[in-house]
Design a protein around this motif. Structure first.
Motif, short mmCIF file in Angstrom:
data_model
loop_
_atom_site.label_atom_id
_atom_site.label_comp_id
_atom_site.label_asym_id
_atom_site.label_seq_id
_atom_site.Cartn_x
_atom_site.Cartn_y
_atom_site.Cartn_z
N GLY A 159 -3.13 12.55 17.50
CA GLY A 159 -3.60 13.44 16.45
C GLY A 159 -2.71 14.39 15.75
N SER A 160 -2.83 14.67 14.39
CA SER A 160 -2.24 15.67 13.81
C SER A 160 -0.76 15.32 14.15
CB SER A 160 -2.66 17.06 14.12
OG SER A 160 -4.05 17.35 13.89
N PRO A 161 -0.13 14.24 13.73
CA PRO A 161 1.35 14.23 13.99
C PRO A 161 2.16 14.95 13.03
CG PRO A 161 0.47 12.22 13.12
CD PRO A 161 -0.77 13.29 13.20
N PRO A 162 3.39 15.21 13.22
CA PRO A 162 4.42 15.73 12.27
C PRO A 162 4.91 14.64 11.26
CG PRO A 162 5.50 15.41 14.31
CD PRO A 162 4.09 14.99 14.58
N GLU A 163 5.67 14.80 10.16
CA GLU A 163 5.89 13.67 9.65
C GLU A 163 7.51 13.30 10.40
OE1 GLU A 163 4.95 12.74 6.99
OE2 GLU A 163 3.24 13.95 6.35
N VAL A 164 7.56 12.05 10.21
CA VAL A 164 8.76 11.63 10.53
C VAL A 164 9.67 10.86 9.47
CG1 VAL A 164 9.51 9.72 12.27
CG2 VAL A 164 7.73 11.10 12.67
N VAL A 165 11.10 11.24 9.69
CA VAL A 165 12.06 10.72 8.74
C VAL A 165 13.02 10.01 9.56
CG1 VAL A 165 13.62 11.23 7.12
CG2 VAL A 165 11.64 12.69 7.25
N VAL A 166 13.29 8.66 9.36
CA VAL A 166 14.06 7.90 10.05
C VAL A 166 15.43 8.07 9.70
CG1 VAL A 166 14.85 5.46 10.57
CG2 VAL A 166 12.26 6.16 10.43
N LEU A 167 16.41 8.56 10.64
CA LEU A 167 17.68 8.62 10.55
C LEU A 167 18.57 7.08 10.78
CD1 LEU A 167 18.61 12.08 12.03
CD2 LEU A 167 18.76 11.47 9.70
N THR A 168 19.22 6.53 9.63
CA THR A 168 19.84 5.49 9.96
C THR A 168 21.18 5.26 9.38
OG1 THR A 168 19.52 2.93 9.75
CG2 THR A 168 18.67 4.28 7.85
N THR A 169 22.11 4.21 9.88
CA THR A 169 23.22 3.79 9.28
C THR A 169 23.08 2.71 8.00
OG1 THR A 169 24.03 2.58 10.96
CG2 THR A 169 24.85 4.81 11.10
N PHE A 170 21.97 1.99 8.03
CA PHE A 170 21.65 1.13 7.32
C PHE A 170 20.69 1.16 6.22
CE2 PHE A 170 22.69 -0.30 11.81
CZ PHE A 170 23.53 -1.33 11.52
N HIS A 171 20.84 0.38 4.99
CA HIS A 171 19.82 0.77 4.04
C HIS A 171 18.58 0.49 3.90
CE1 HIS A 171 22.87 2.45 0.97
NE2 HIS A 171 23.60 1.88 1.80
N ALA A 172 18.21 -0.70 4.67
CA ALA A 172 16.90 -1.06 5.00
C ALA A 172 16.92 -2.32 5.67
CB ALA A 172 16.44 -1.55 3.62
N ASP A 173 17.12 -2.12 7.23
CA ASP A 173 17.11 -3.06 7.89
C ASP A 173 15.59 -3.33 8.58
OD1 ASP A 173 16.78 -1.30 10.01
OD2 ASP A 173 18.53 -1.55 11.08
N ALA A 174 15.44 -4.40 9.51
CA ALA A 174 14.15 -4.59 9.67
C ALA A 174 13.40 -3.58 10.54
CB ALA A 174 14.00 -6.04 10.67
N GLN A 175 14.39 -2.97 11.40
CA GLN A 175 13.72 -1.69 12.34
C GLN A 175 13.20 -0.46 11.42
OE1 GLN A 175 16.81 -1.27 15.15
NE2 GLN A 175 15.40 -1.55 16.69
N VAL A 176 13.73 -0.35 10.25
CA VAL A 176 13.49 0.73 9.18
C VAL A 176 12.38 0.49 8.89
CG1 VAL A 176 14.02 1.73 7.23
CG2 VAL A 176 15.89 1.62 8.60
N VAL A 177 12.01 -0.90 8.31
CA VAL A 177 10.93 -1.28 7.93
C VAL A 177 9.67 -0.98 8.80
CG1 VAL A 177 9.64 -3.39 6.68
CG2 VAL A 177 11.98 -2.80 6.11
N ARG A 178 9.97 -1.45 10.00
CA ARG A 178 8.88 -1.17 11.09
C ARG A 178 8.40 0.24 11.01
NH1 ARG A 178 10.58 -4.33 16.45
NH2 ARG A 178 8.30 -3.23 17.03
N ALA A 179 9.62 0.98 11.19
CA ALA A 179 9.39 2.31 11.30
C ALA A 179 8.12 2.91 10.16
CB ALA A 179 10.62 3.29 11.47
N LEU A 180 8.58 2.38 8.84
CA LEU A 180 7.82 2.74 7.79
C LEU A 180 6.44 2.27 7.96
CD1 LEU A 180 10.49 2.18 4.86
CD2 LEU A 180 9.86 4.37 6.09
N ARG A 181 6.27 1.01 8.44
CA ARG A 181 4.99 0.51 8.60
C ARG A 181 4.20 1.16 9.60
NH1 ARG A 181 4.01 -4.34 6.29
NH2 ARG A 181 5.56 -5.71 6.03
#
Length: 223
Positions: free
Chosen positions: A76-98
């Motif tokens: 409930g009431s989570p903070p915003e999350v920004v992913v830090l990565t060395t990759f522009h758009a790998d599968a794990q980043v997409v999963r985090a966005l989902r």
């Protein structure tokens, strides 16, 4: 005076944490409330410090950033999350966005852009530029499960879009193209306030976390 933006930094590299803390802590409107070296440390730190934004590394030794993000966004009431990565758009980043992350930043981002990105996310604006959006389009199809899973996601996405009014679908498609509220307003001949109202209704109707998830739904629907 407005309250400072409260930030939790999560990265297993102490030097990265120190660099981020130095950059962000030097501003007048951002406060580093805590640091963590693993995703397992995130829940108690969030509960204790109530950050507005979590900068989340993906690859960590015990609990990775994806698992930590999913757990945070499910609460409930989570903070915003920004992913830090060395990759522009790998599968794990997409999963985090989902899972509901508000966007992602490359670790070599210039300091001024990092500060502005944190401010935007704290203000409720996901950080996906049109260029990044185009990159995501090419990677979404690789995000797990093969052709059958992609077919299921396409069907589910189209079912969700069918719940929207025609005007809301127009706004959703524009969000999927990475357009800002101002650009959407110009294209659809409506005020920025009206665009924001449509986006808010879309999120509520479809039980989505943010604009990034609207964009991913549009991609899943092949629109």
């Amino acid at each position: 005076m407005t309250a400072p933006i409260r930030v939790l930094i999560v990265d297993d590299d102490a030097l990265v944490r120190a660099g981020l803390s130095m950059i962000l802590g030097g501003t007048g409107d951002i406060e580093i409330v805590a640091e963590a070296g693993d995703g397992s440390e995130v829940p108690p730190l969030v509960a204790a410090h109530r950050p507005d934004v979590v900068l989340m590394d993906i690859r960590m030794p015990d609990v990775d950033g994806l698992t930590a993000t999913e757990a945070l966004r499910a609460a409930g009431s989570p903070p915003e999350v920004v992913v830090l990565t060395t990759f522009h758009a790998d599968a794990q980043v997409v999963r985090a966005l989902r899972a509901g992350a508000a966007g992602f930043l490359l670790k070599d981002i210039p300091p001024r852009e990092l500060v502005e990105a944190i401010r935007k996310v704290a203000a409720g604006e996901p950080i996906l530029s049109p260029a990044v959006t185009r990159q995501l389009i090419t990677h979404v199809s690789e995000d797990g499960g093969g052709a059958g899973r992609r077919t299921d996601r396409a069907r589910d996405a189209r079912d969700l879009l069918a719940k929207l009014s025609e005007r809301e679908r127009d706004v959703a498609l524009a969000v999927g193209q990475g357009k800002s509220n101002a650009a959407i307003g110009r294209e659809l001949y409506m005020s920025v306030a009206t665009v924001k109202a449509h986006v808010s209704r879309i999120l509520t109707k479809l039980d989505l976390n943010n604009r990034v998830q609207i964009a991913l739904m549009v991609y899943d629907a092949s629109l």
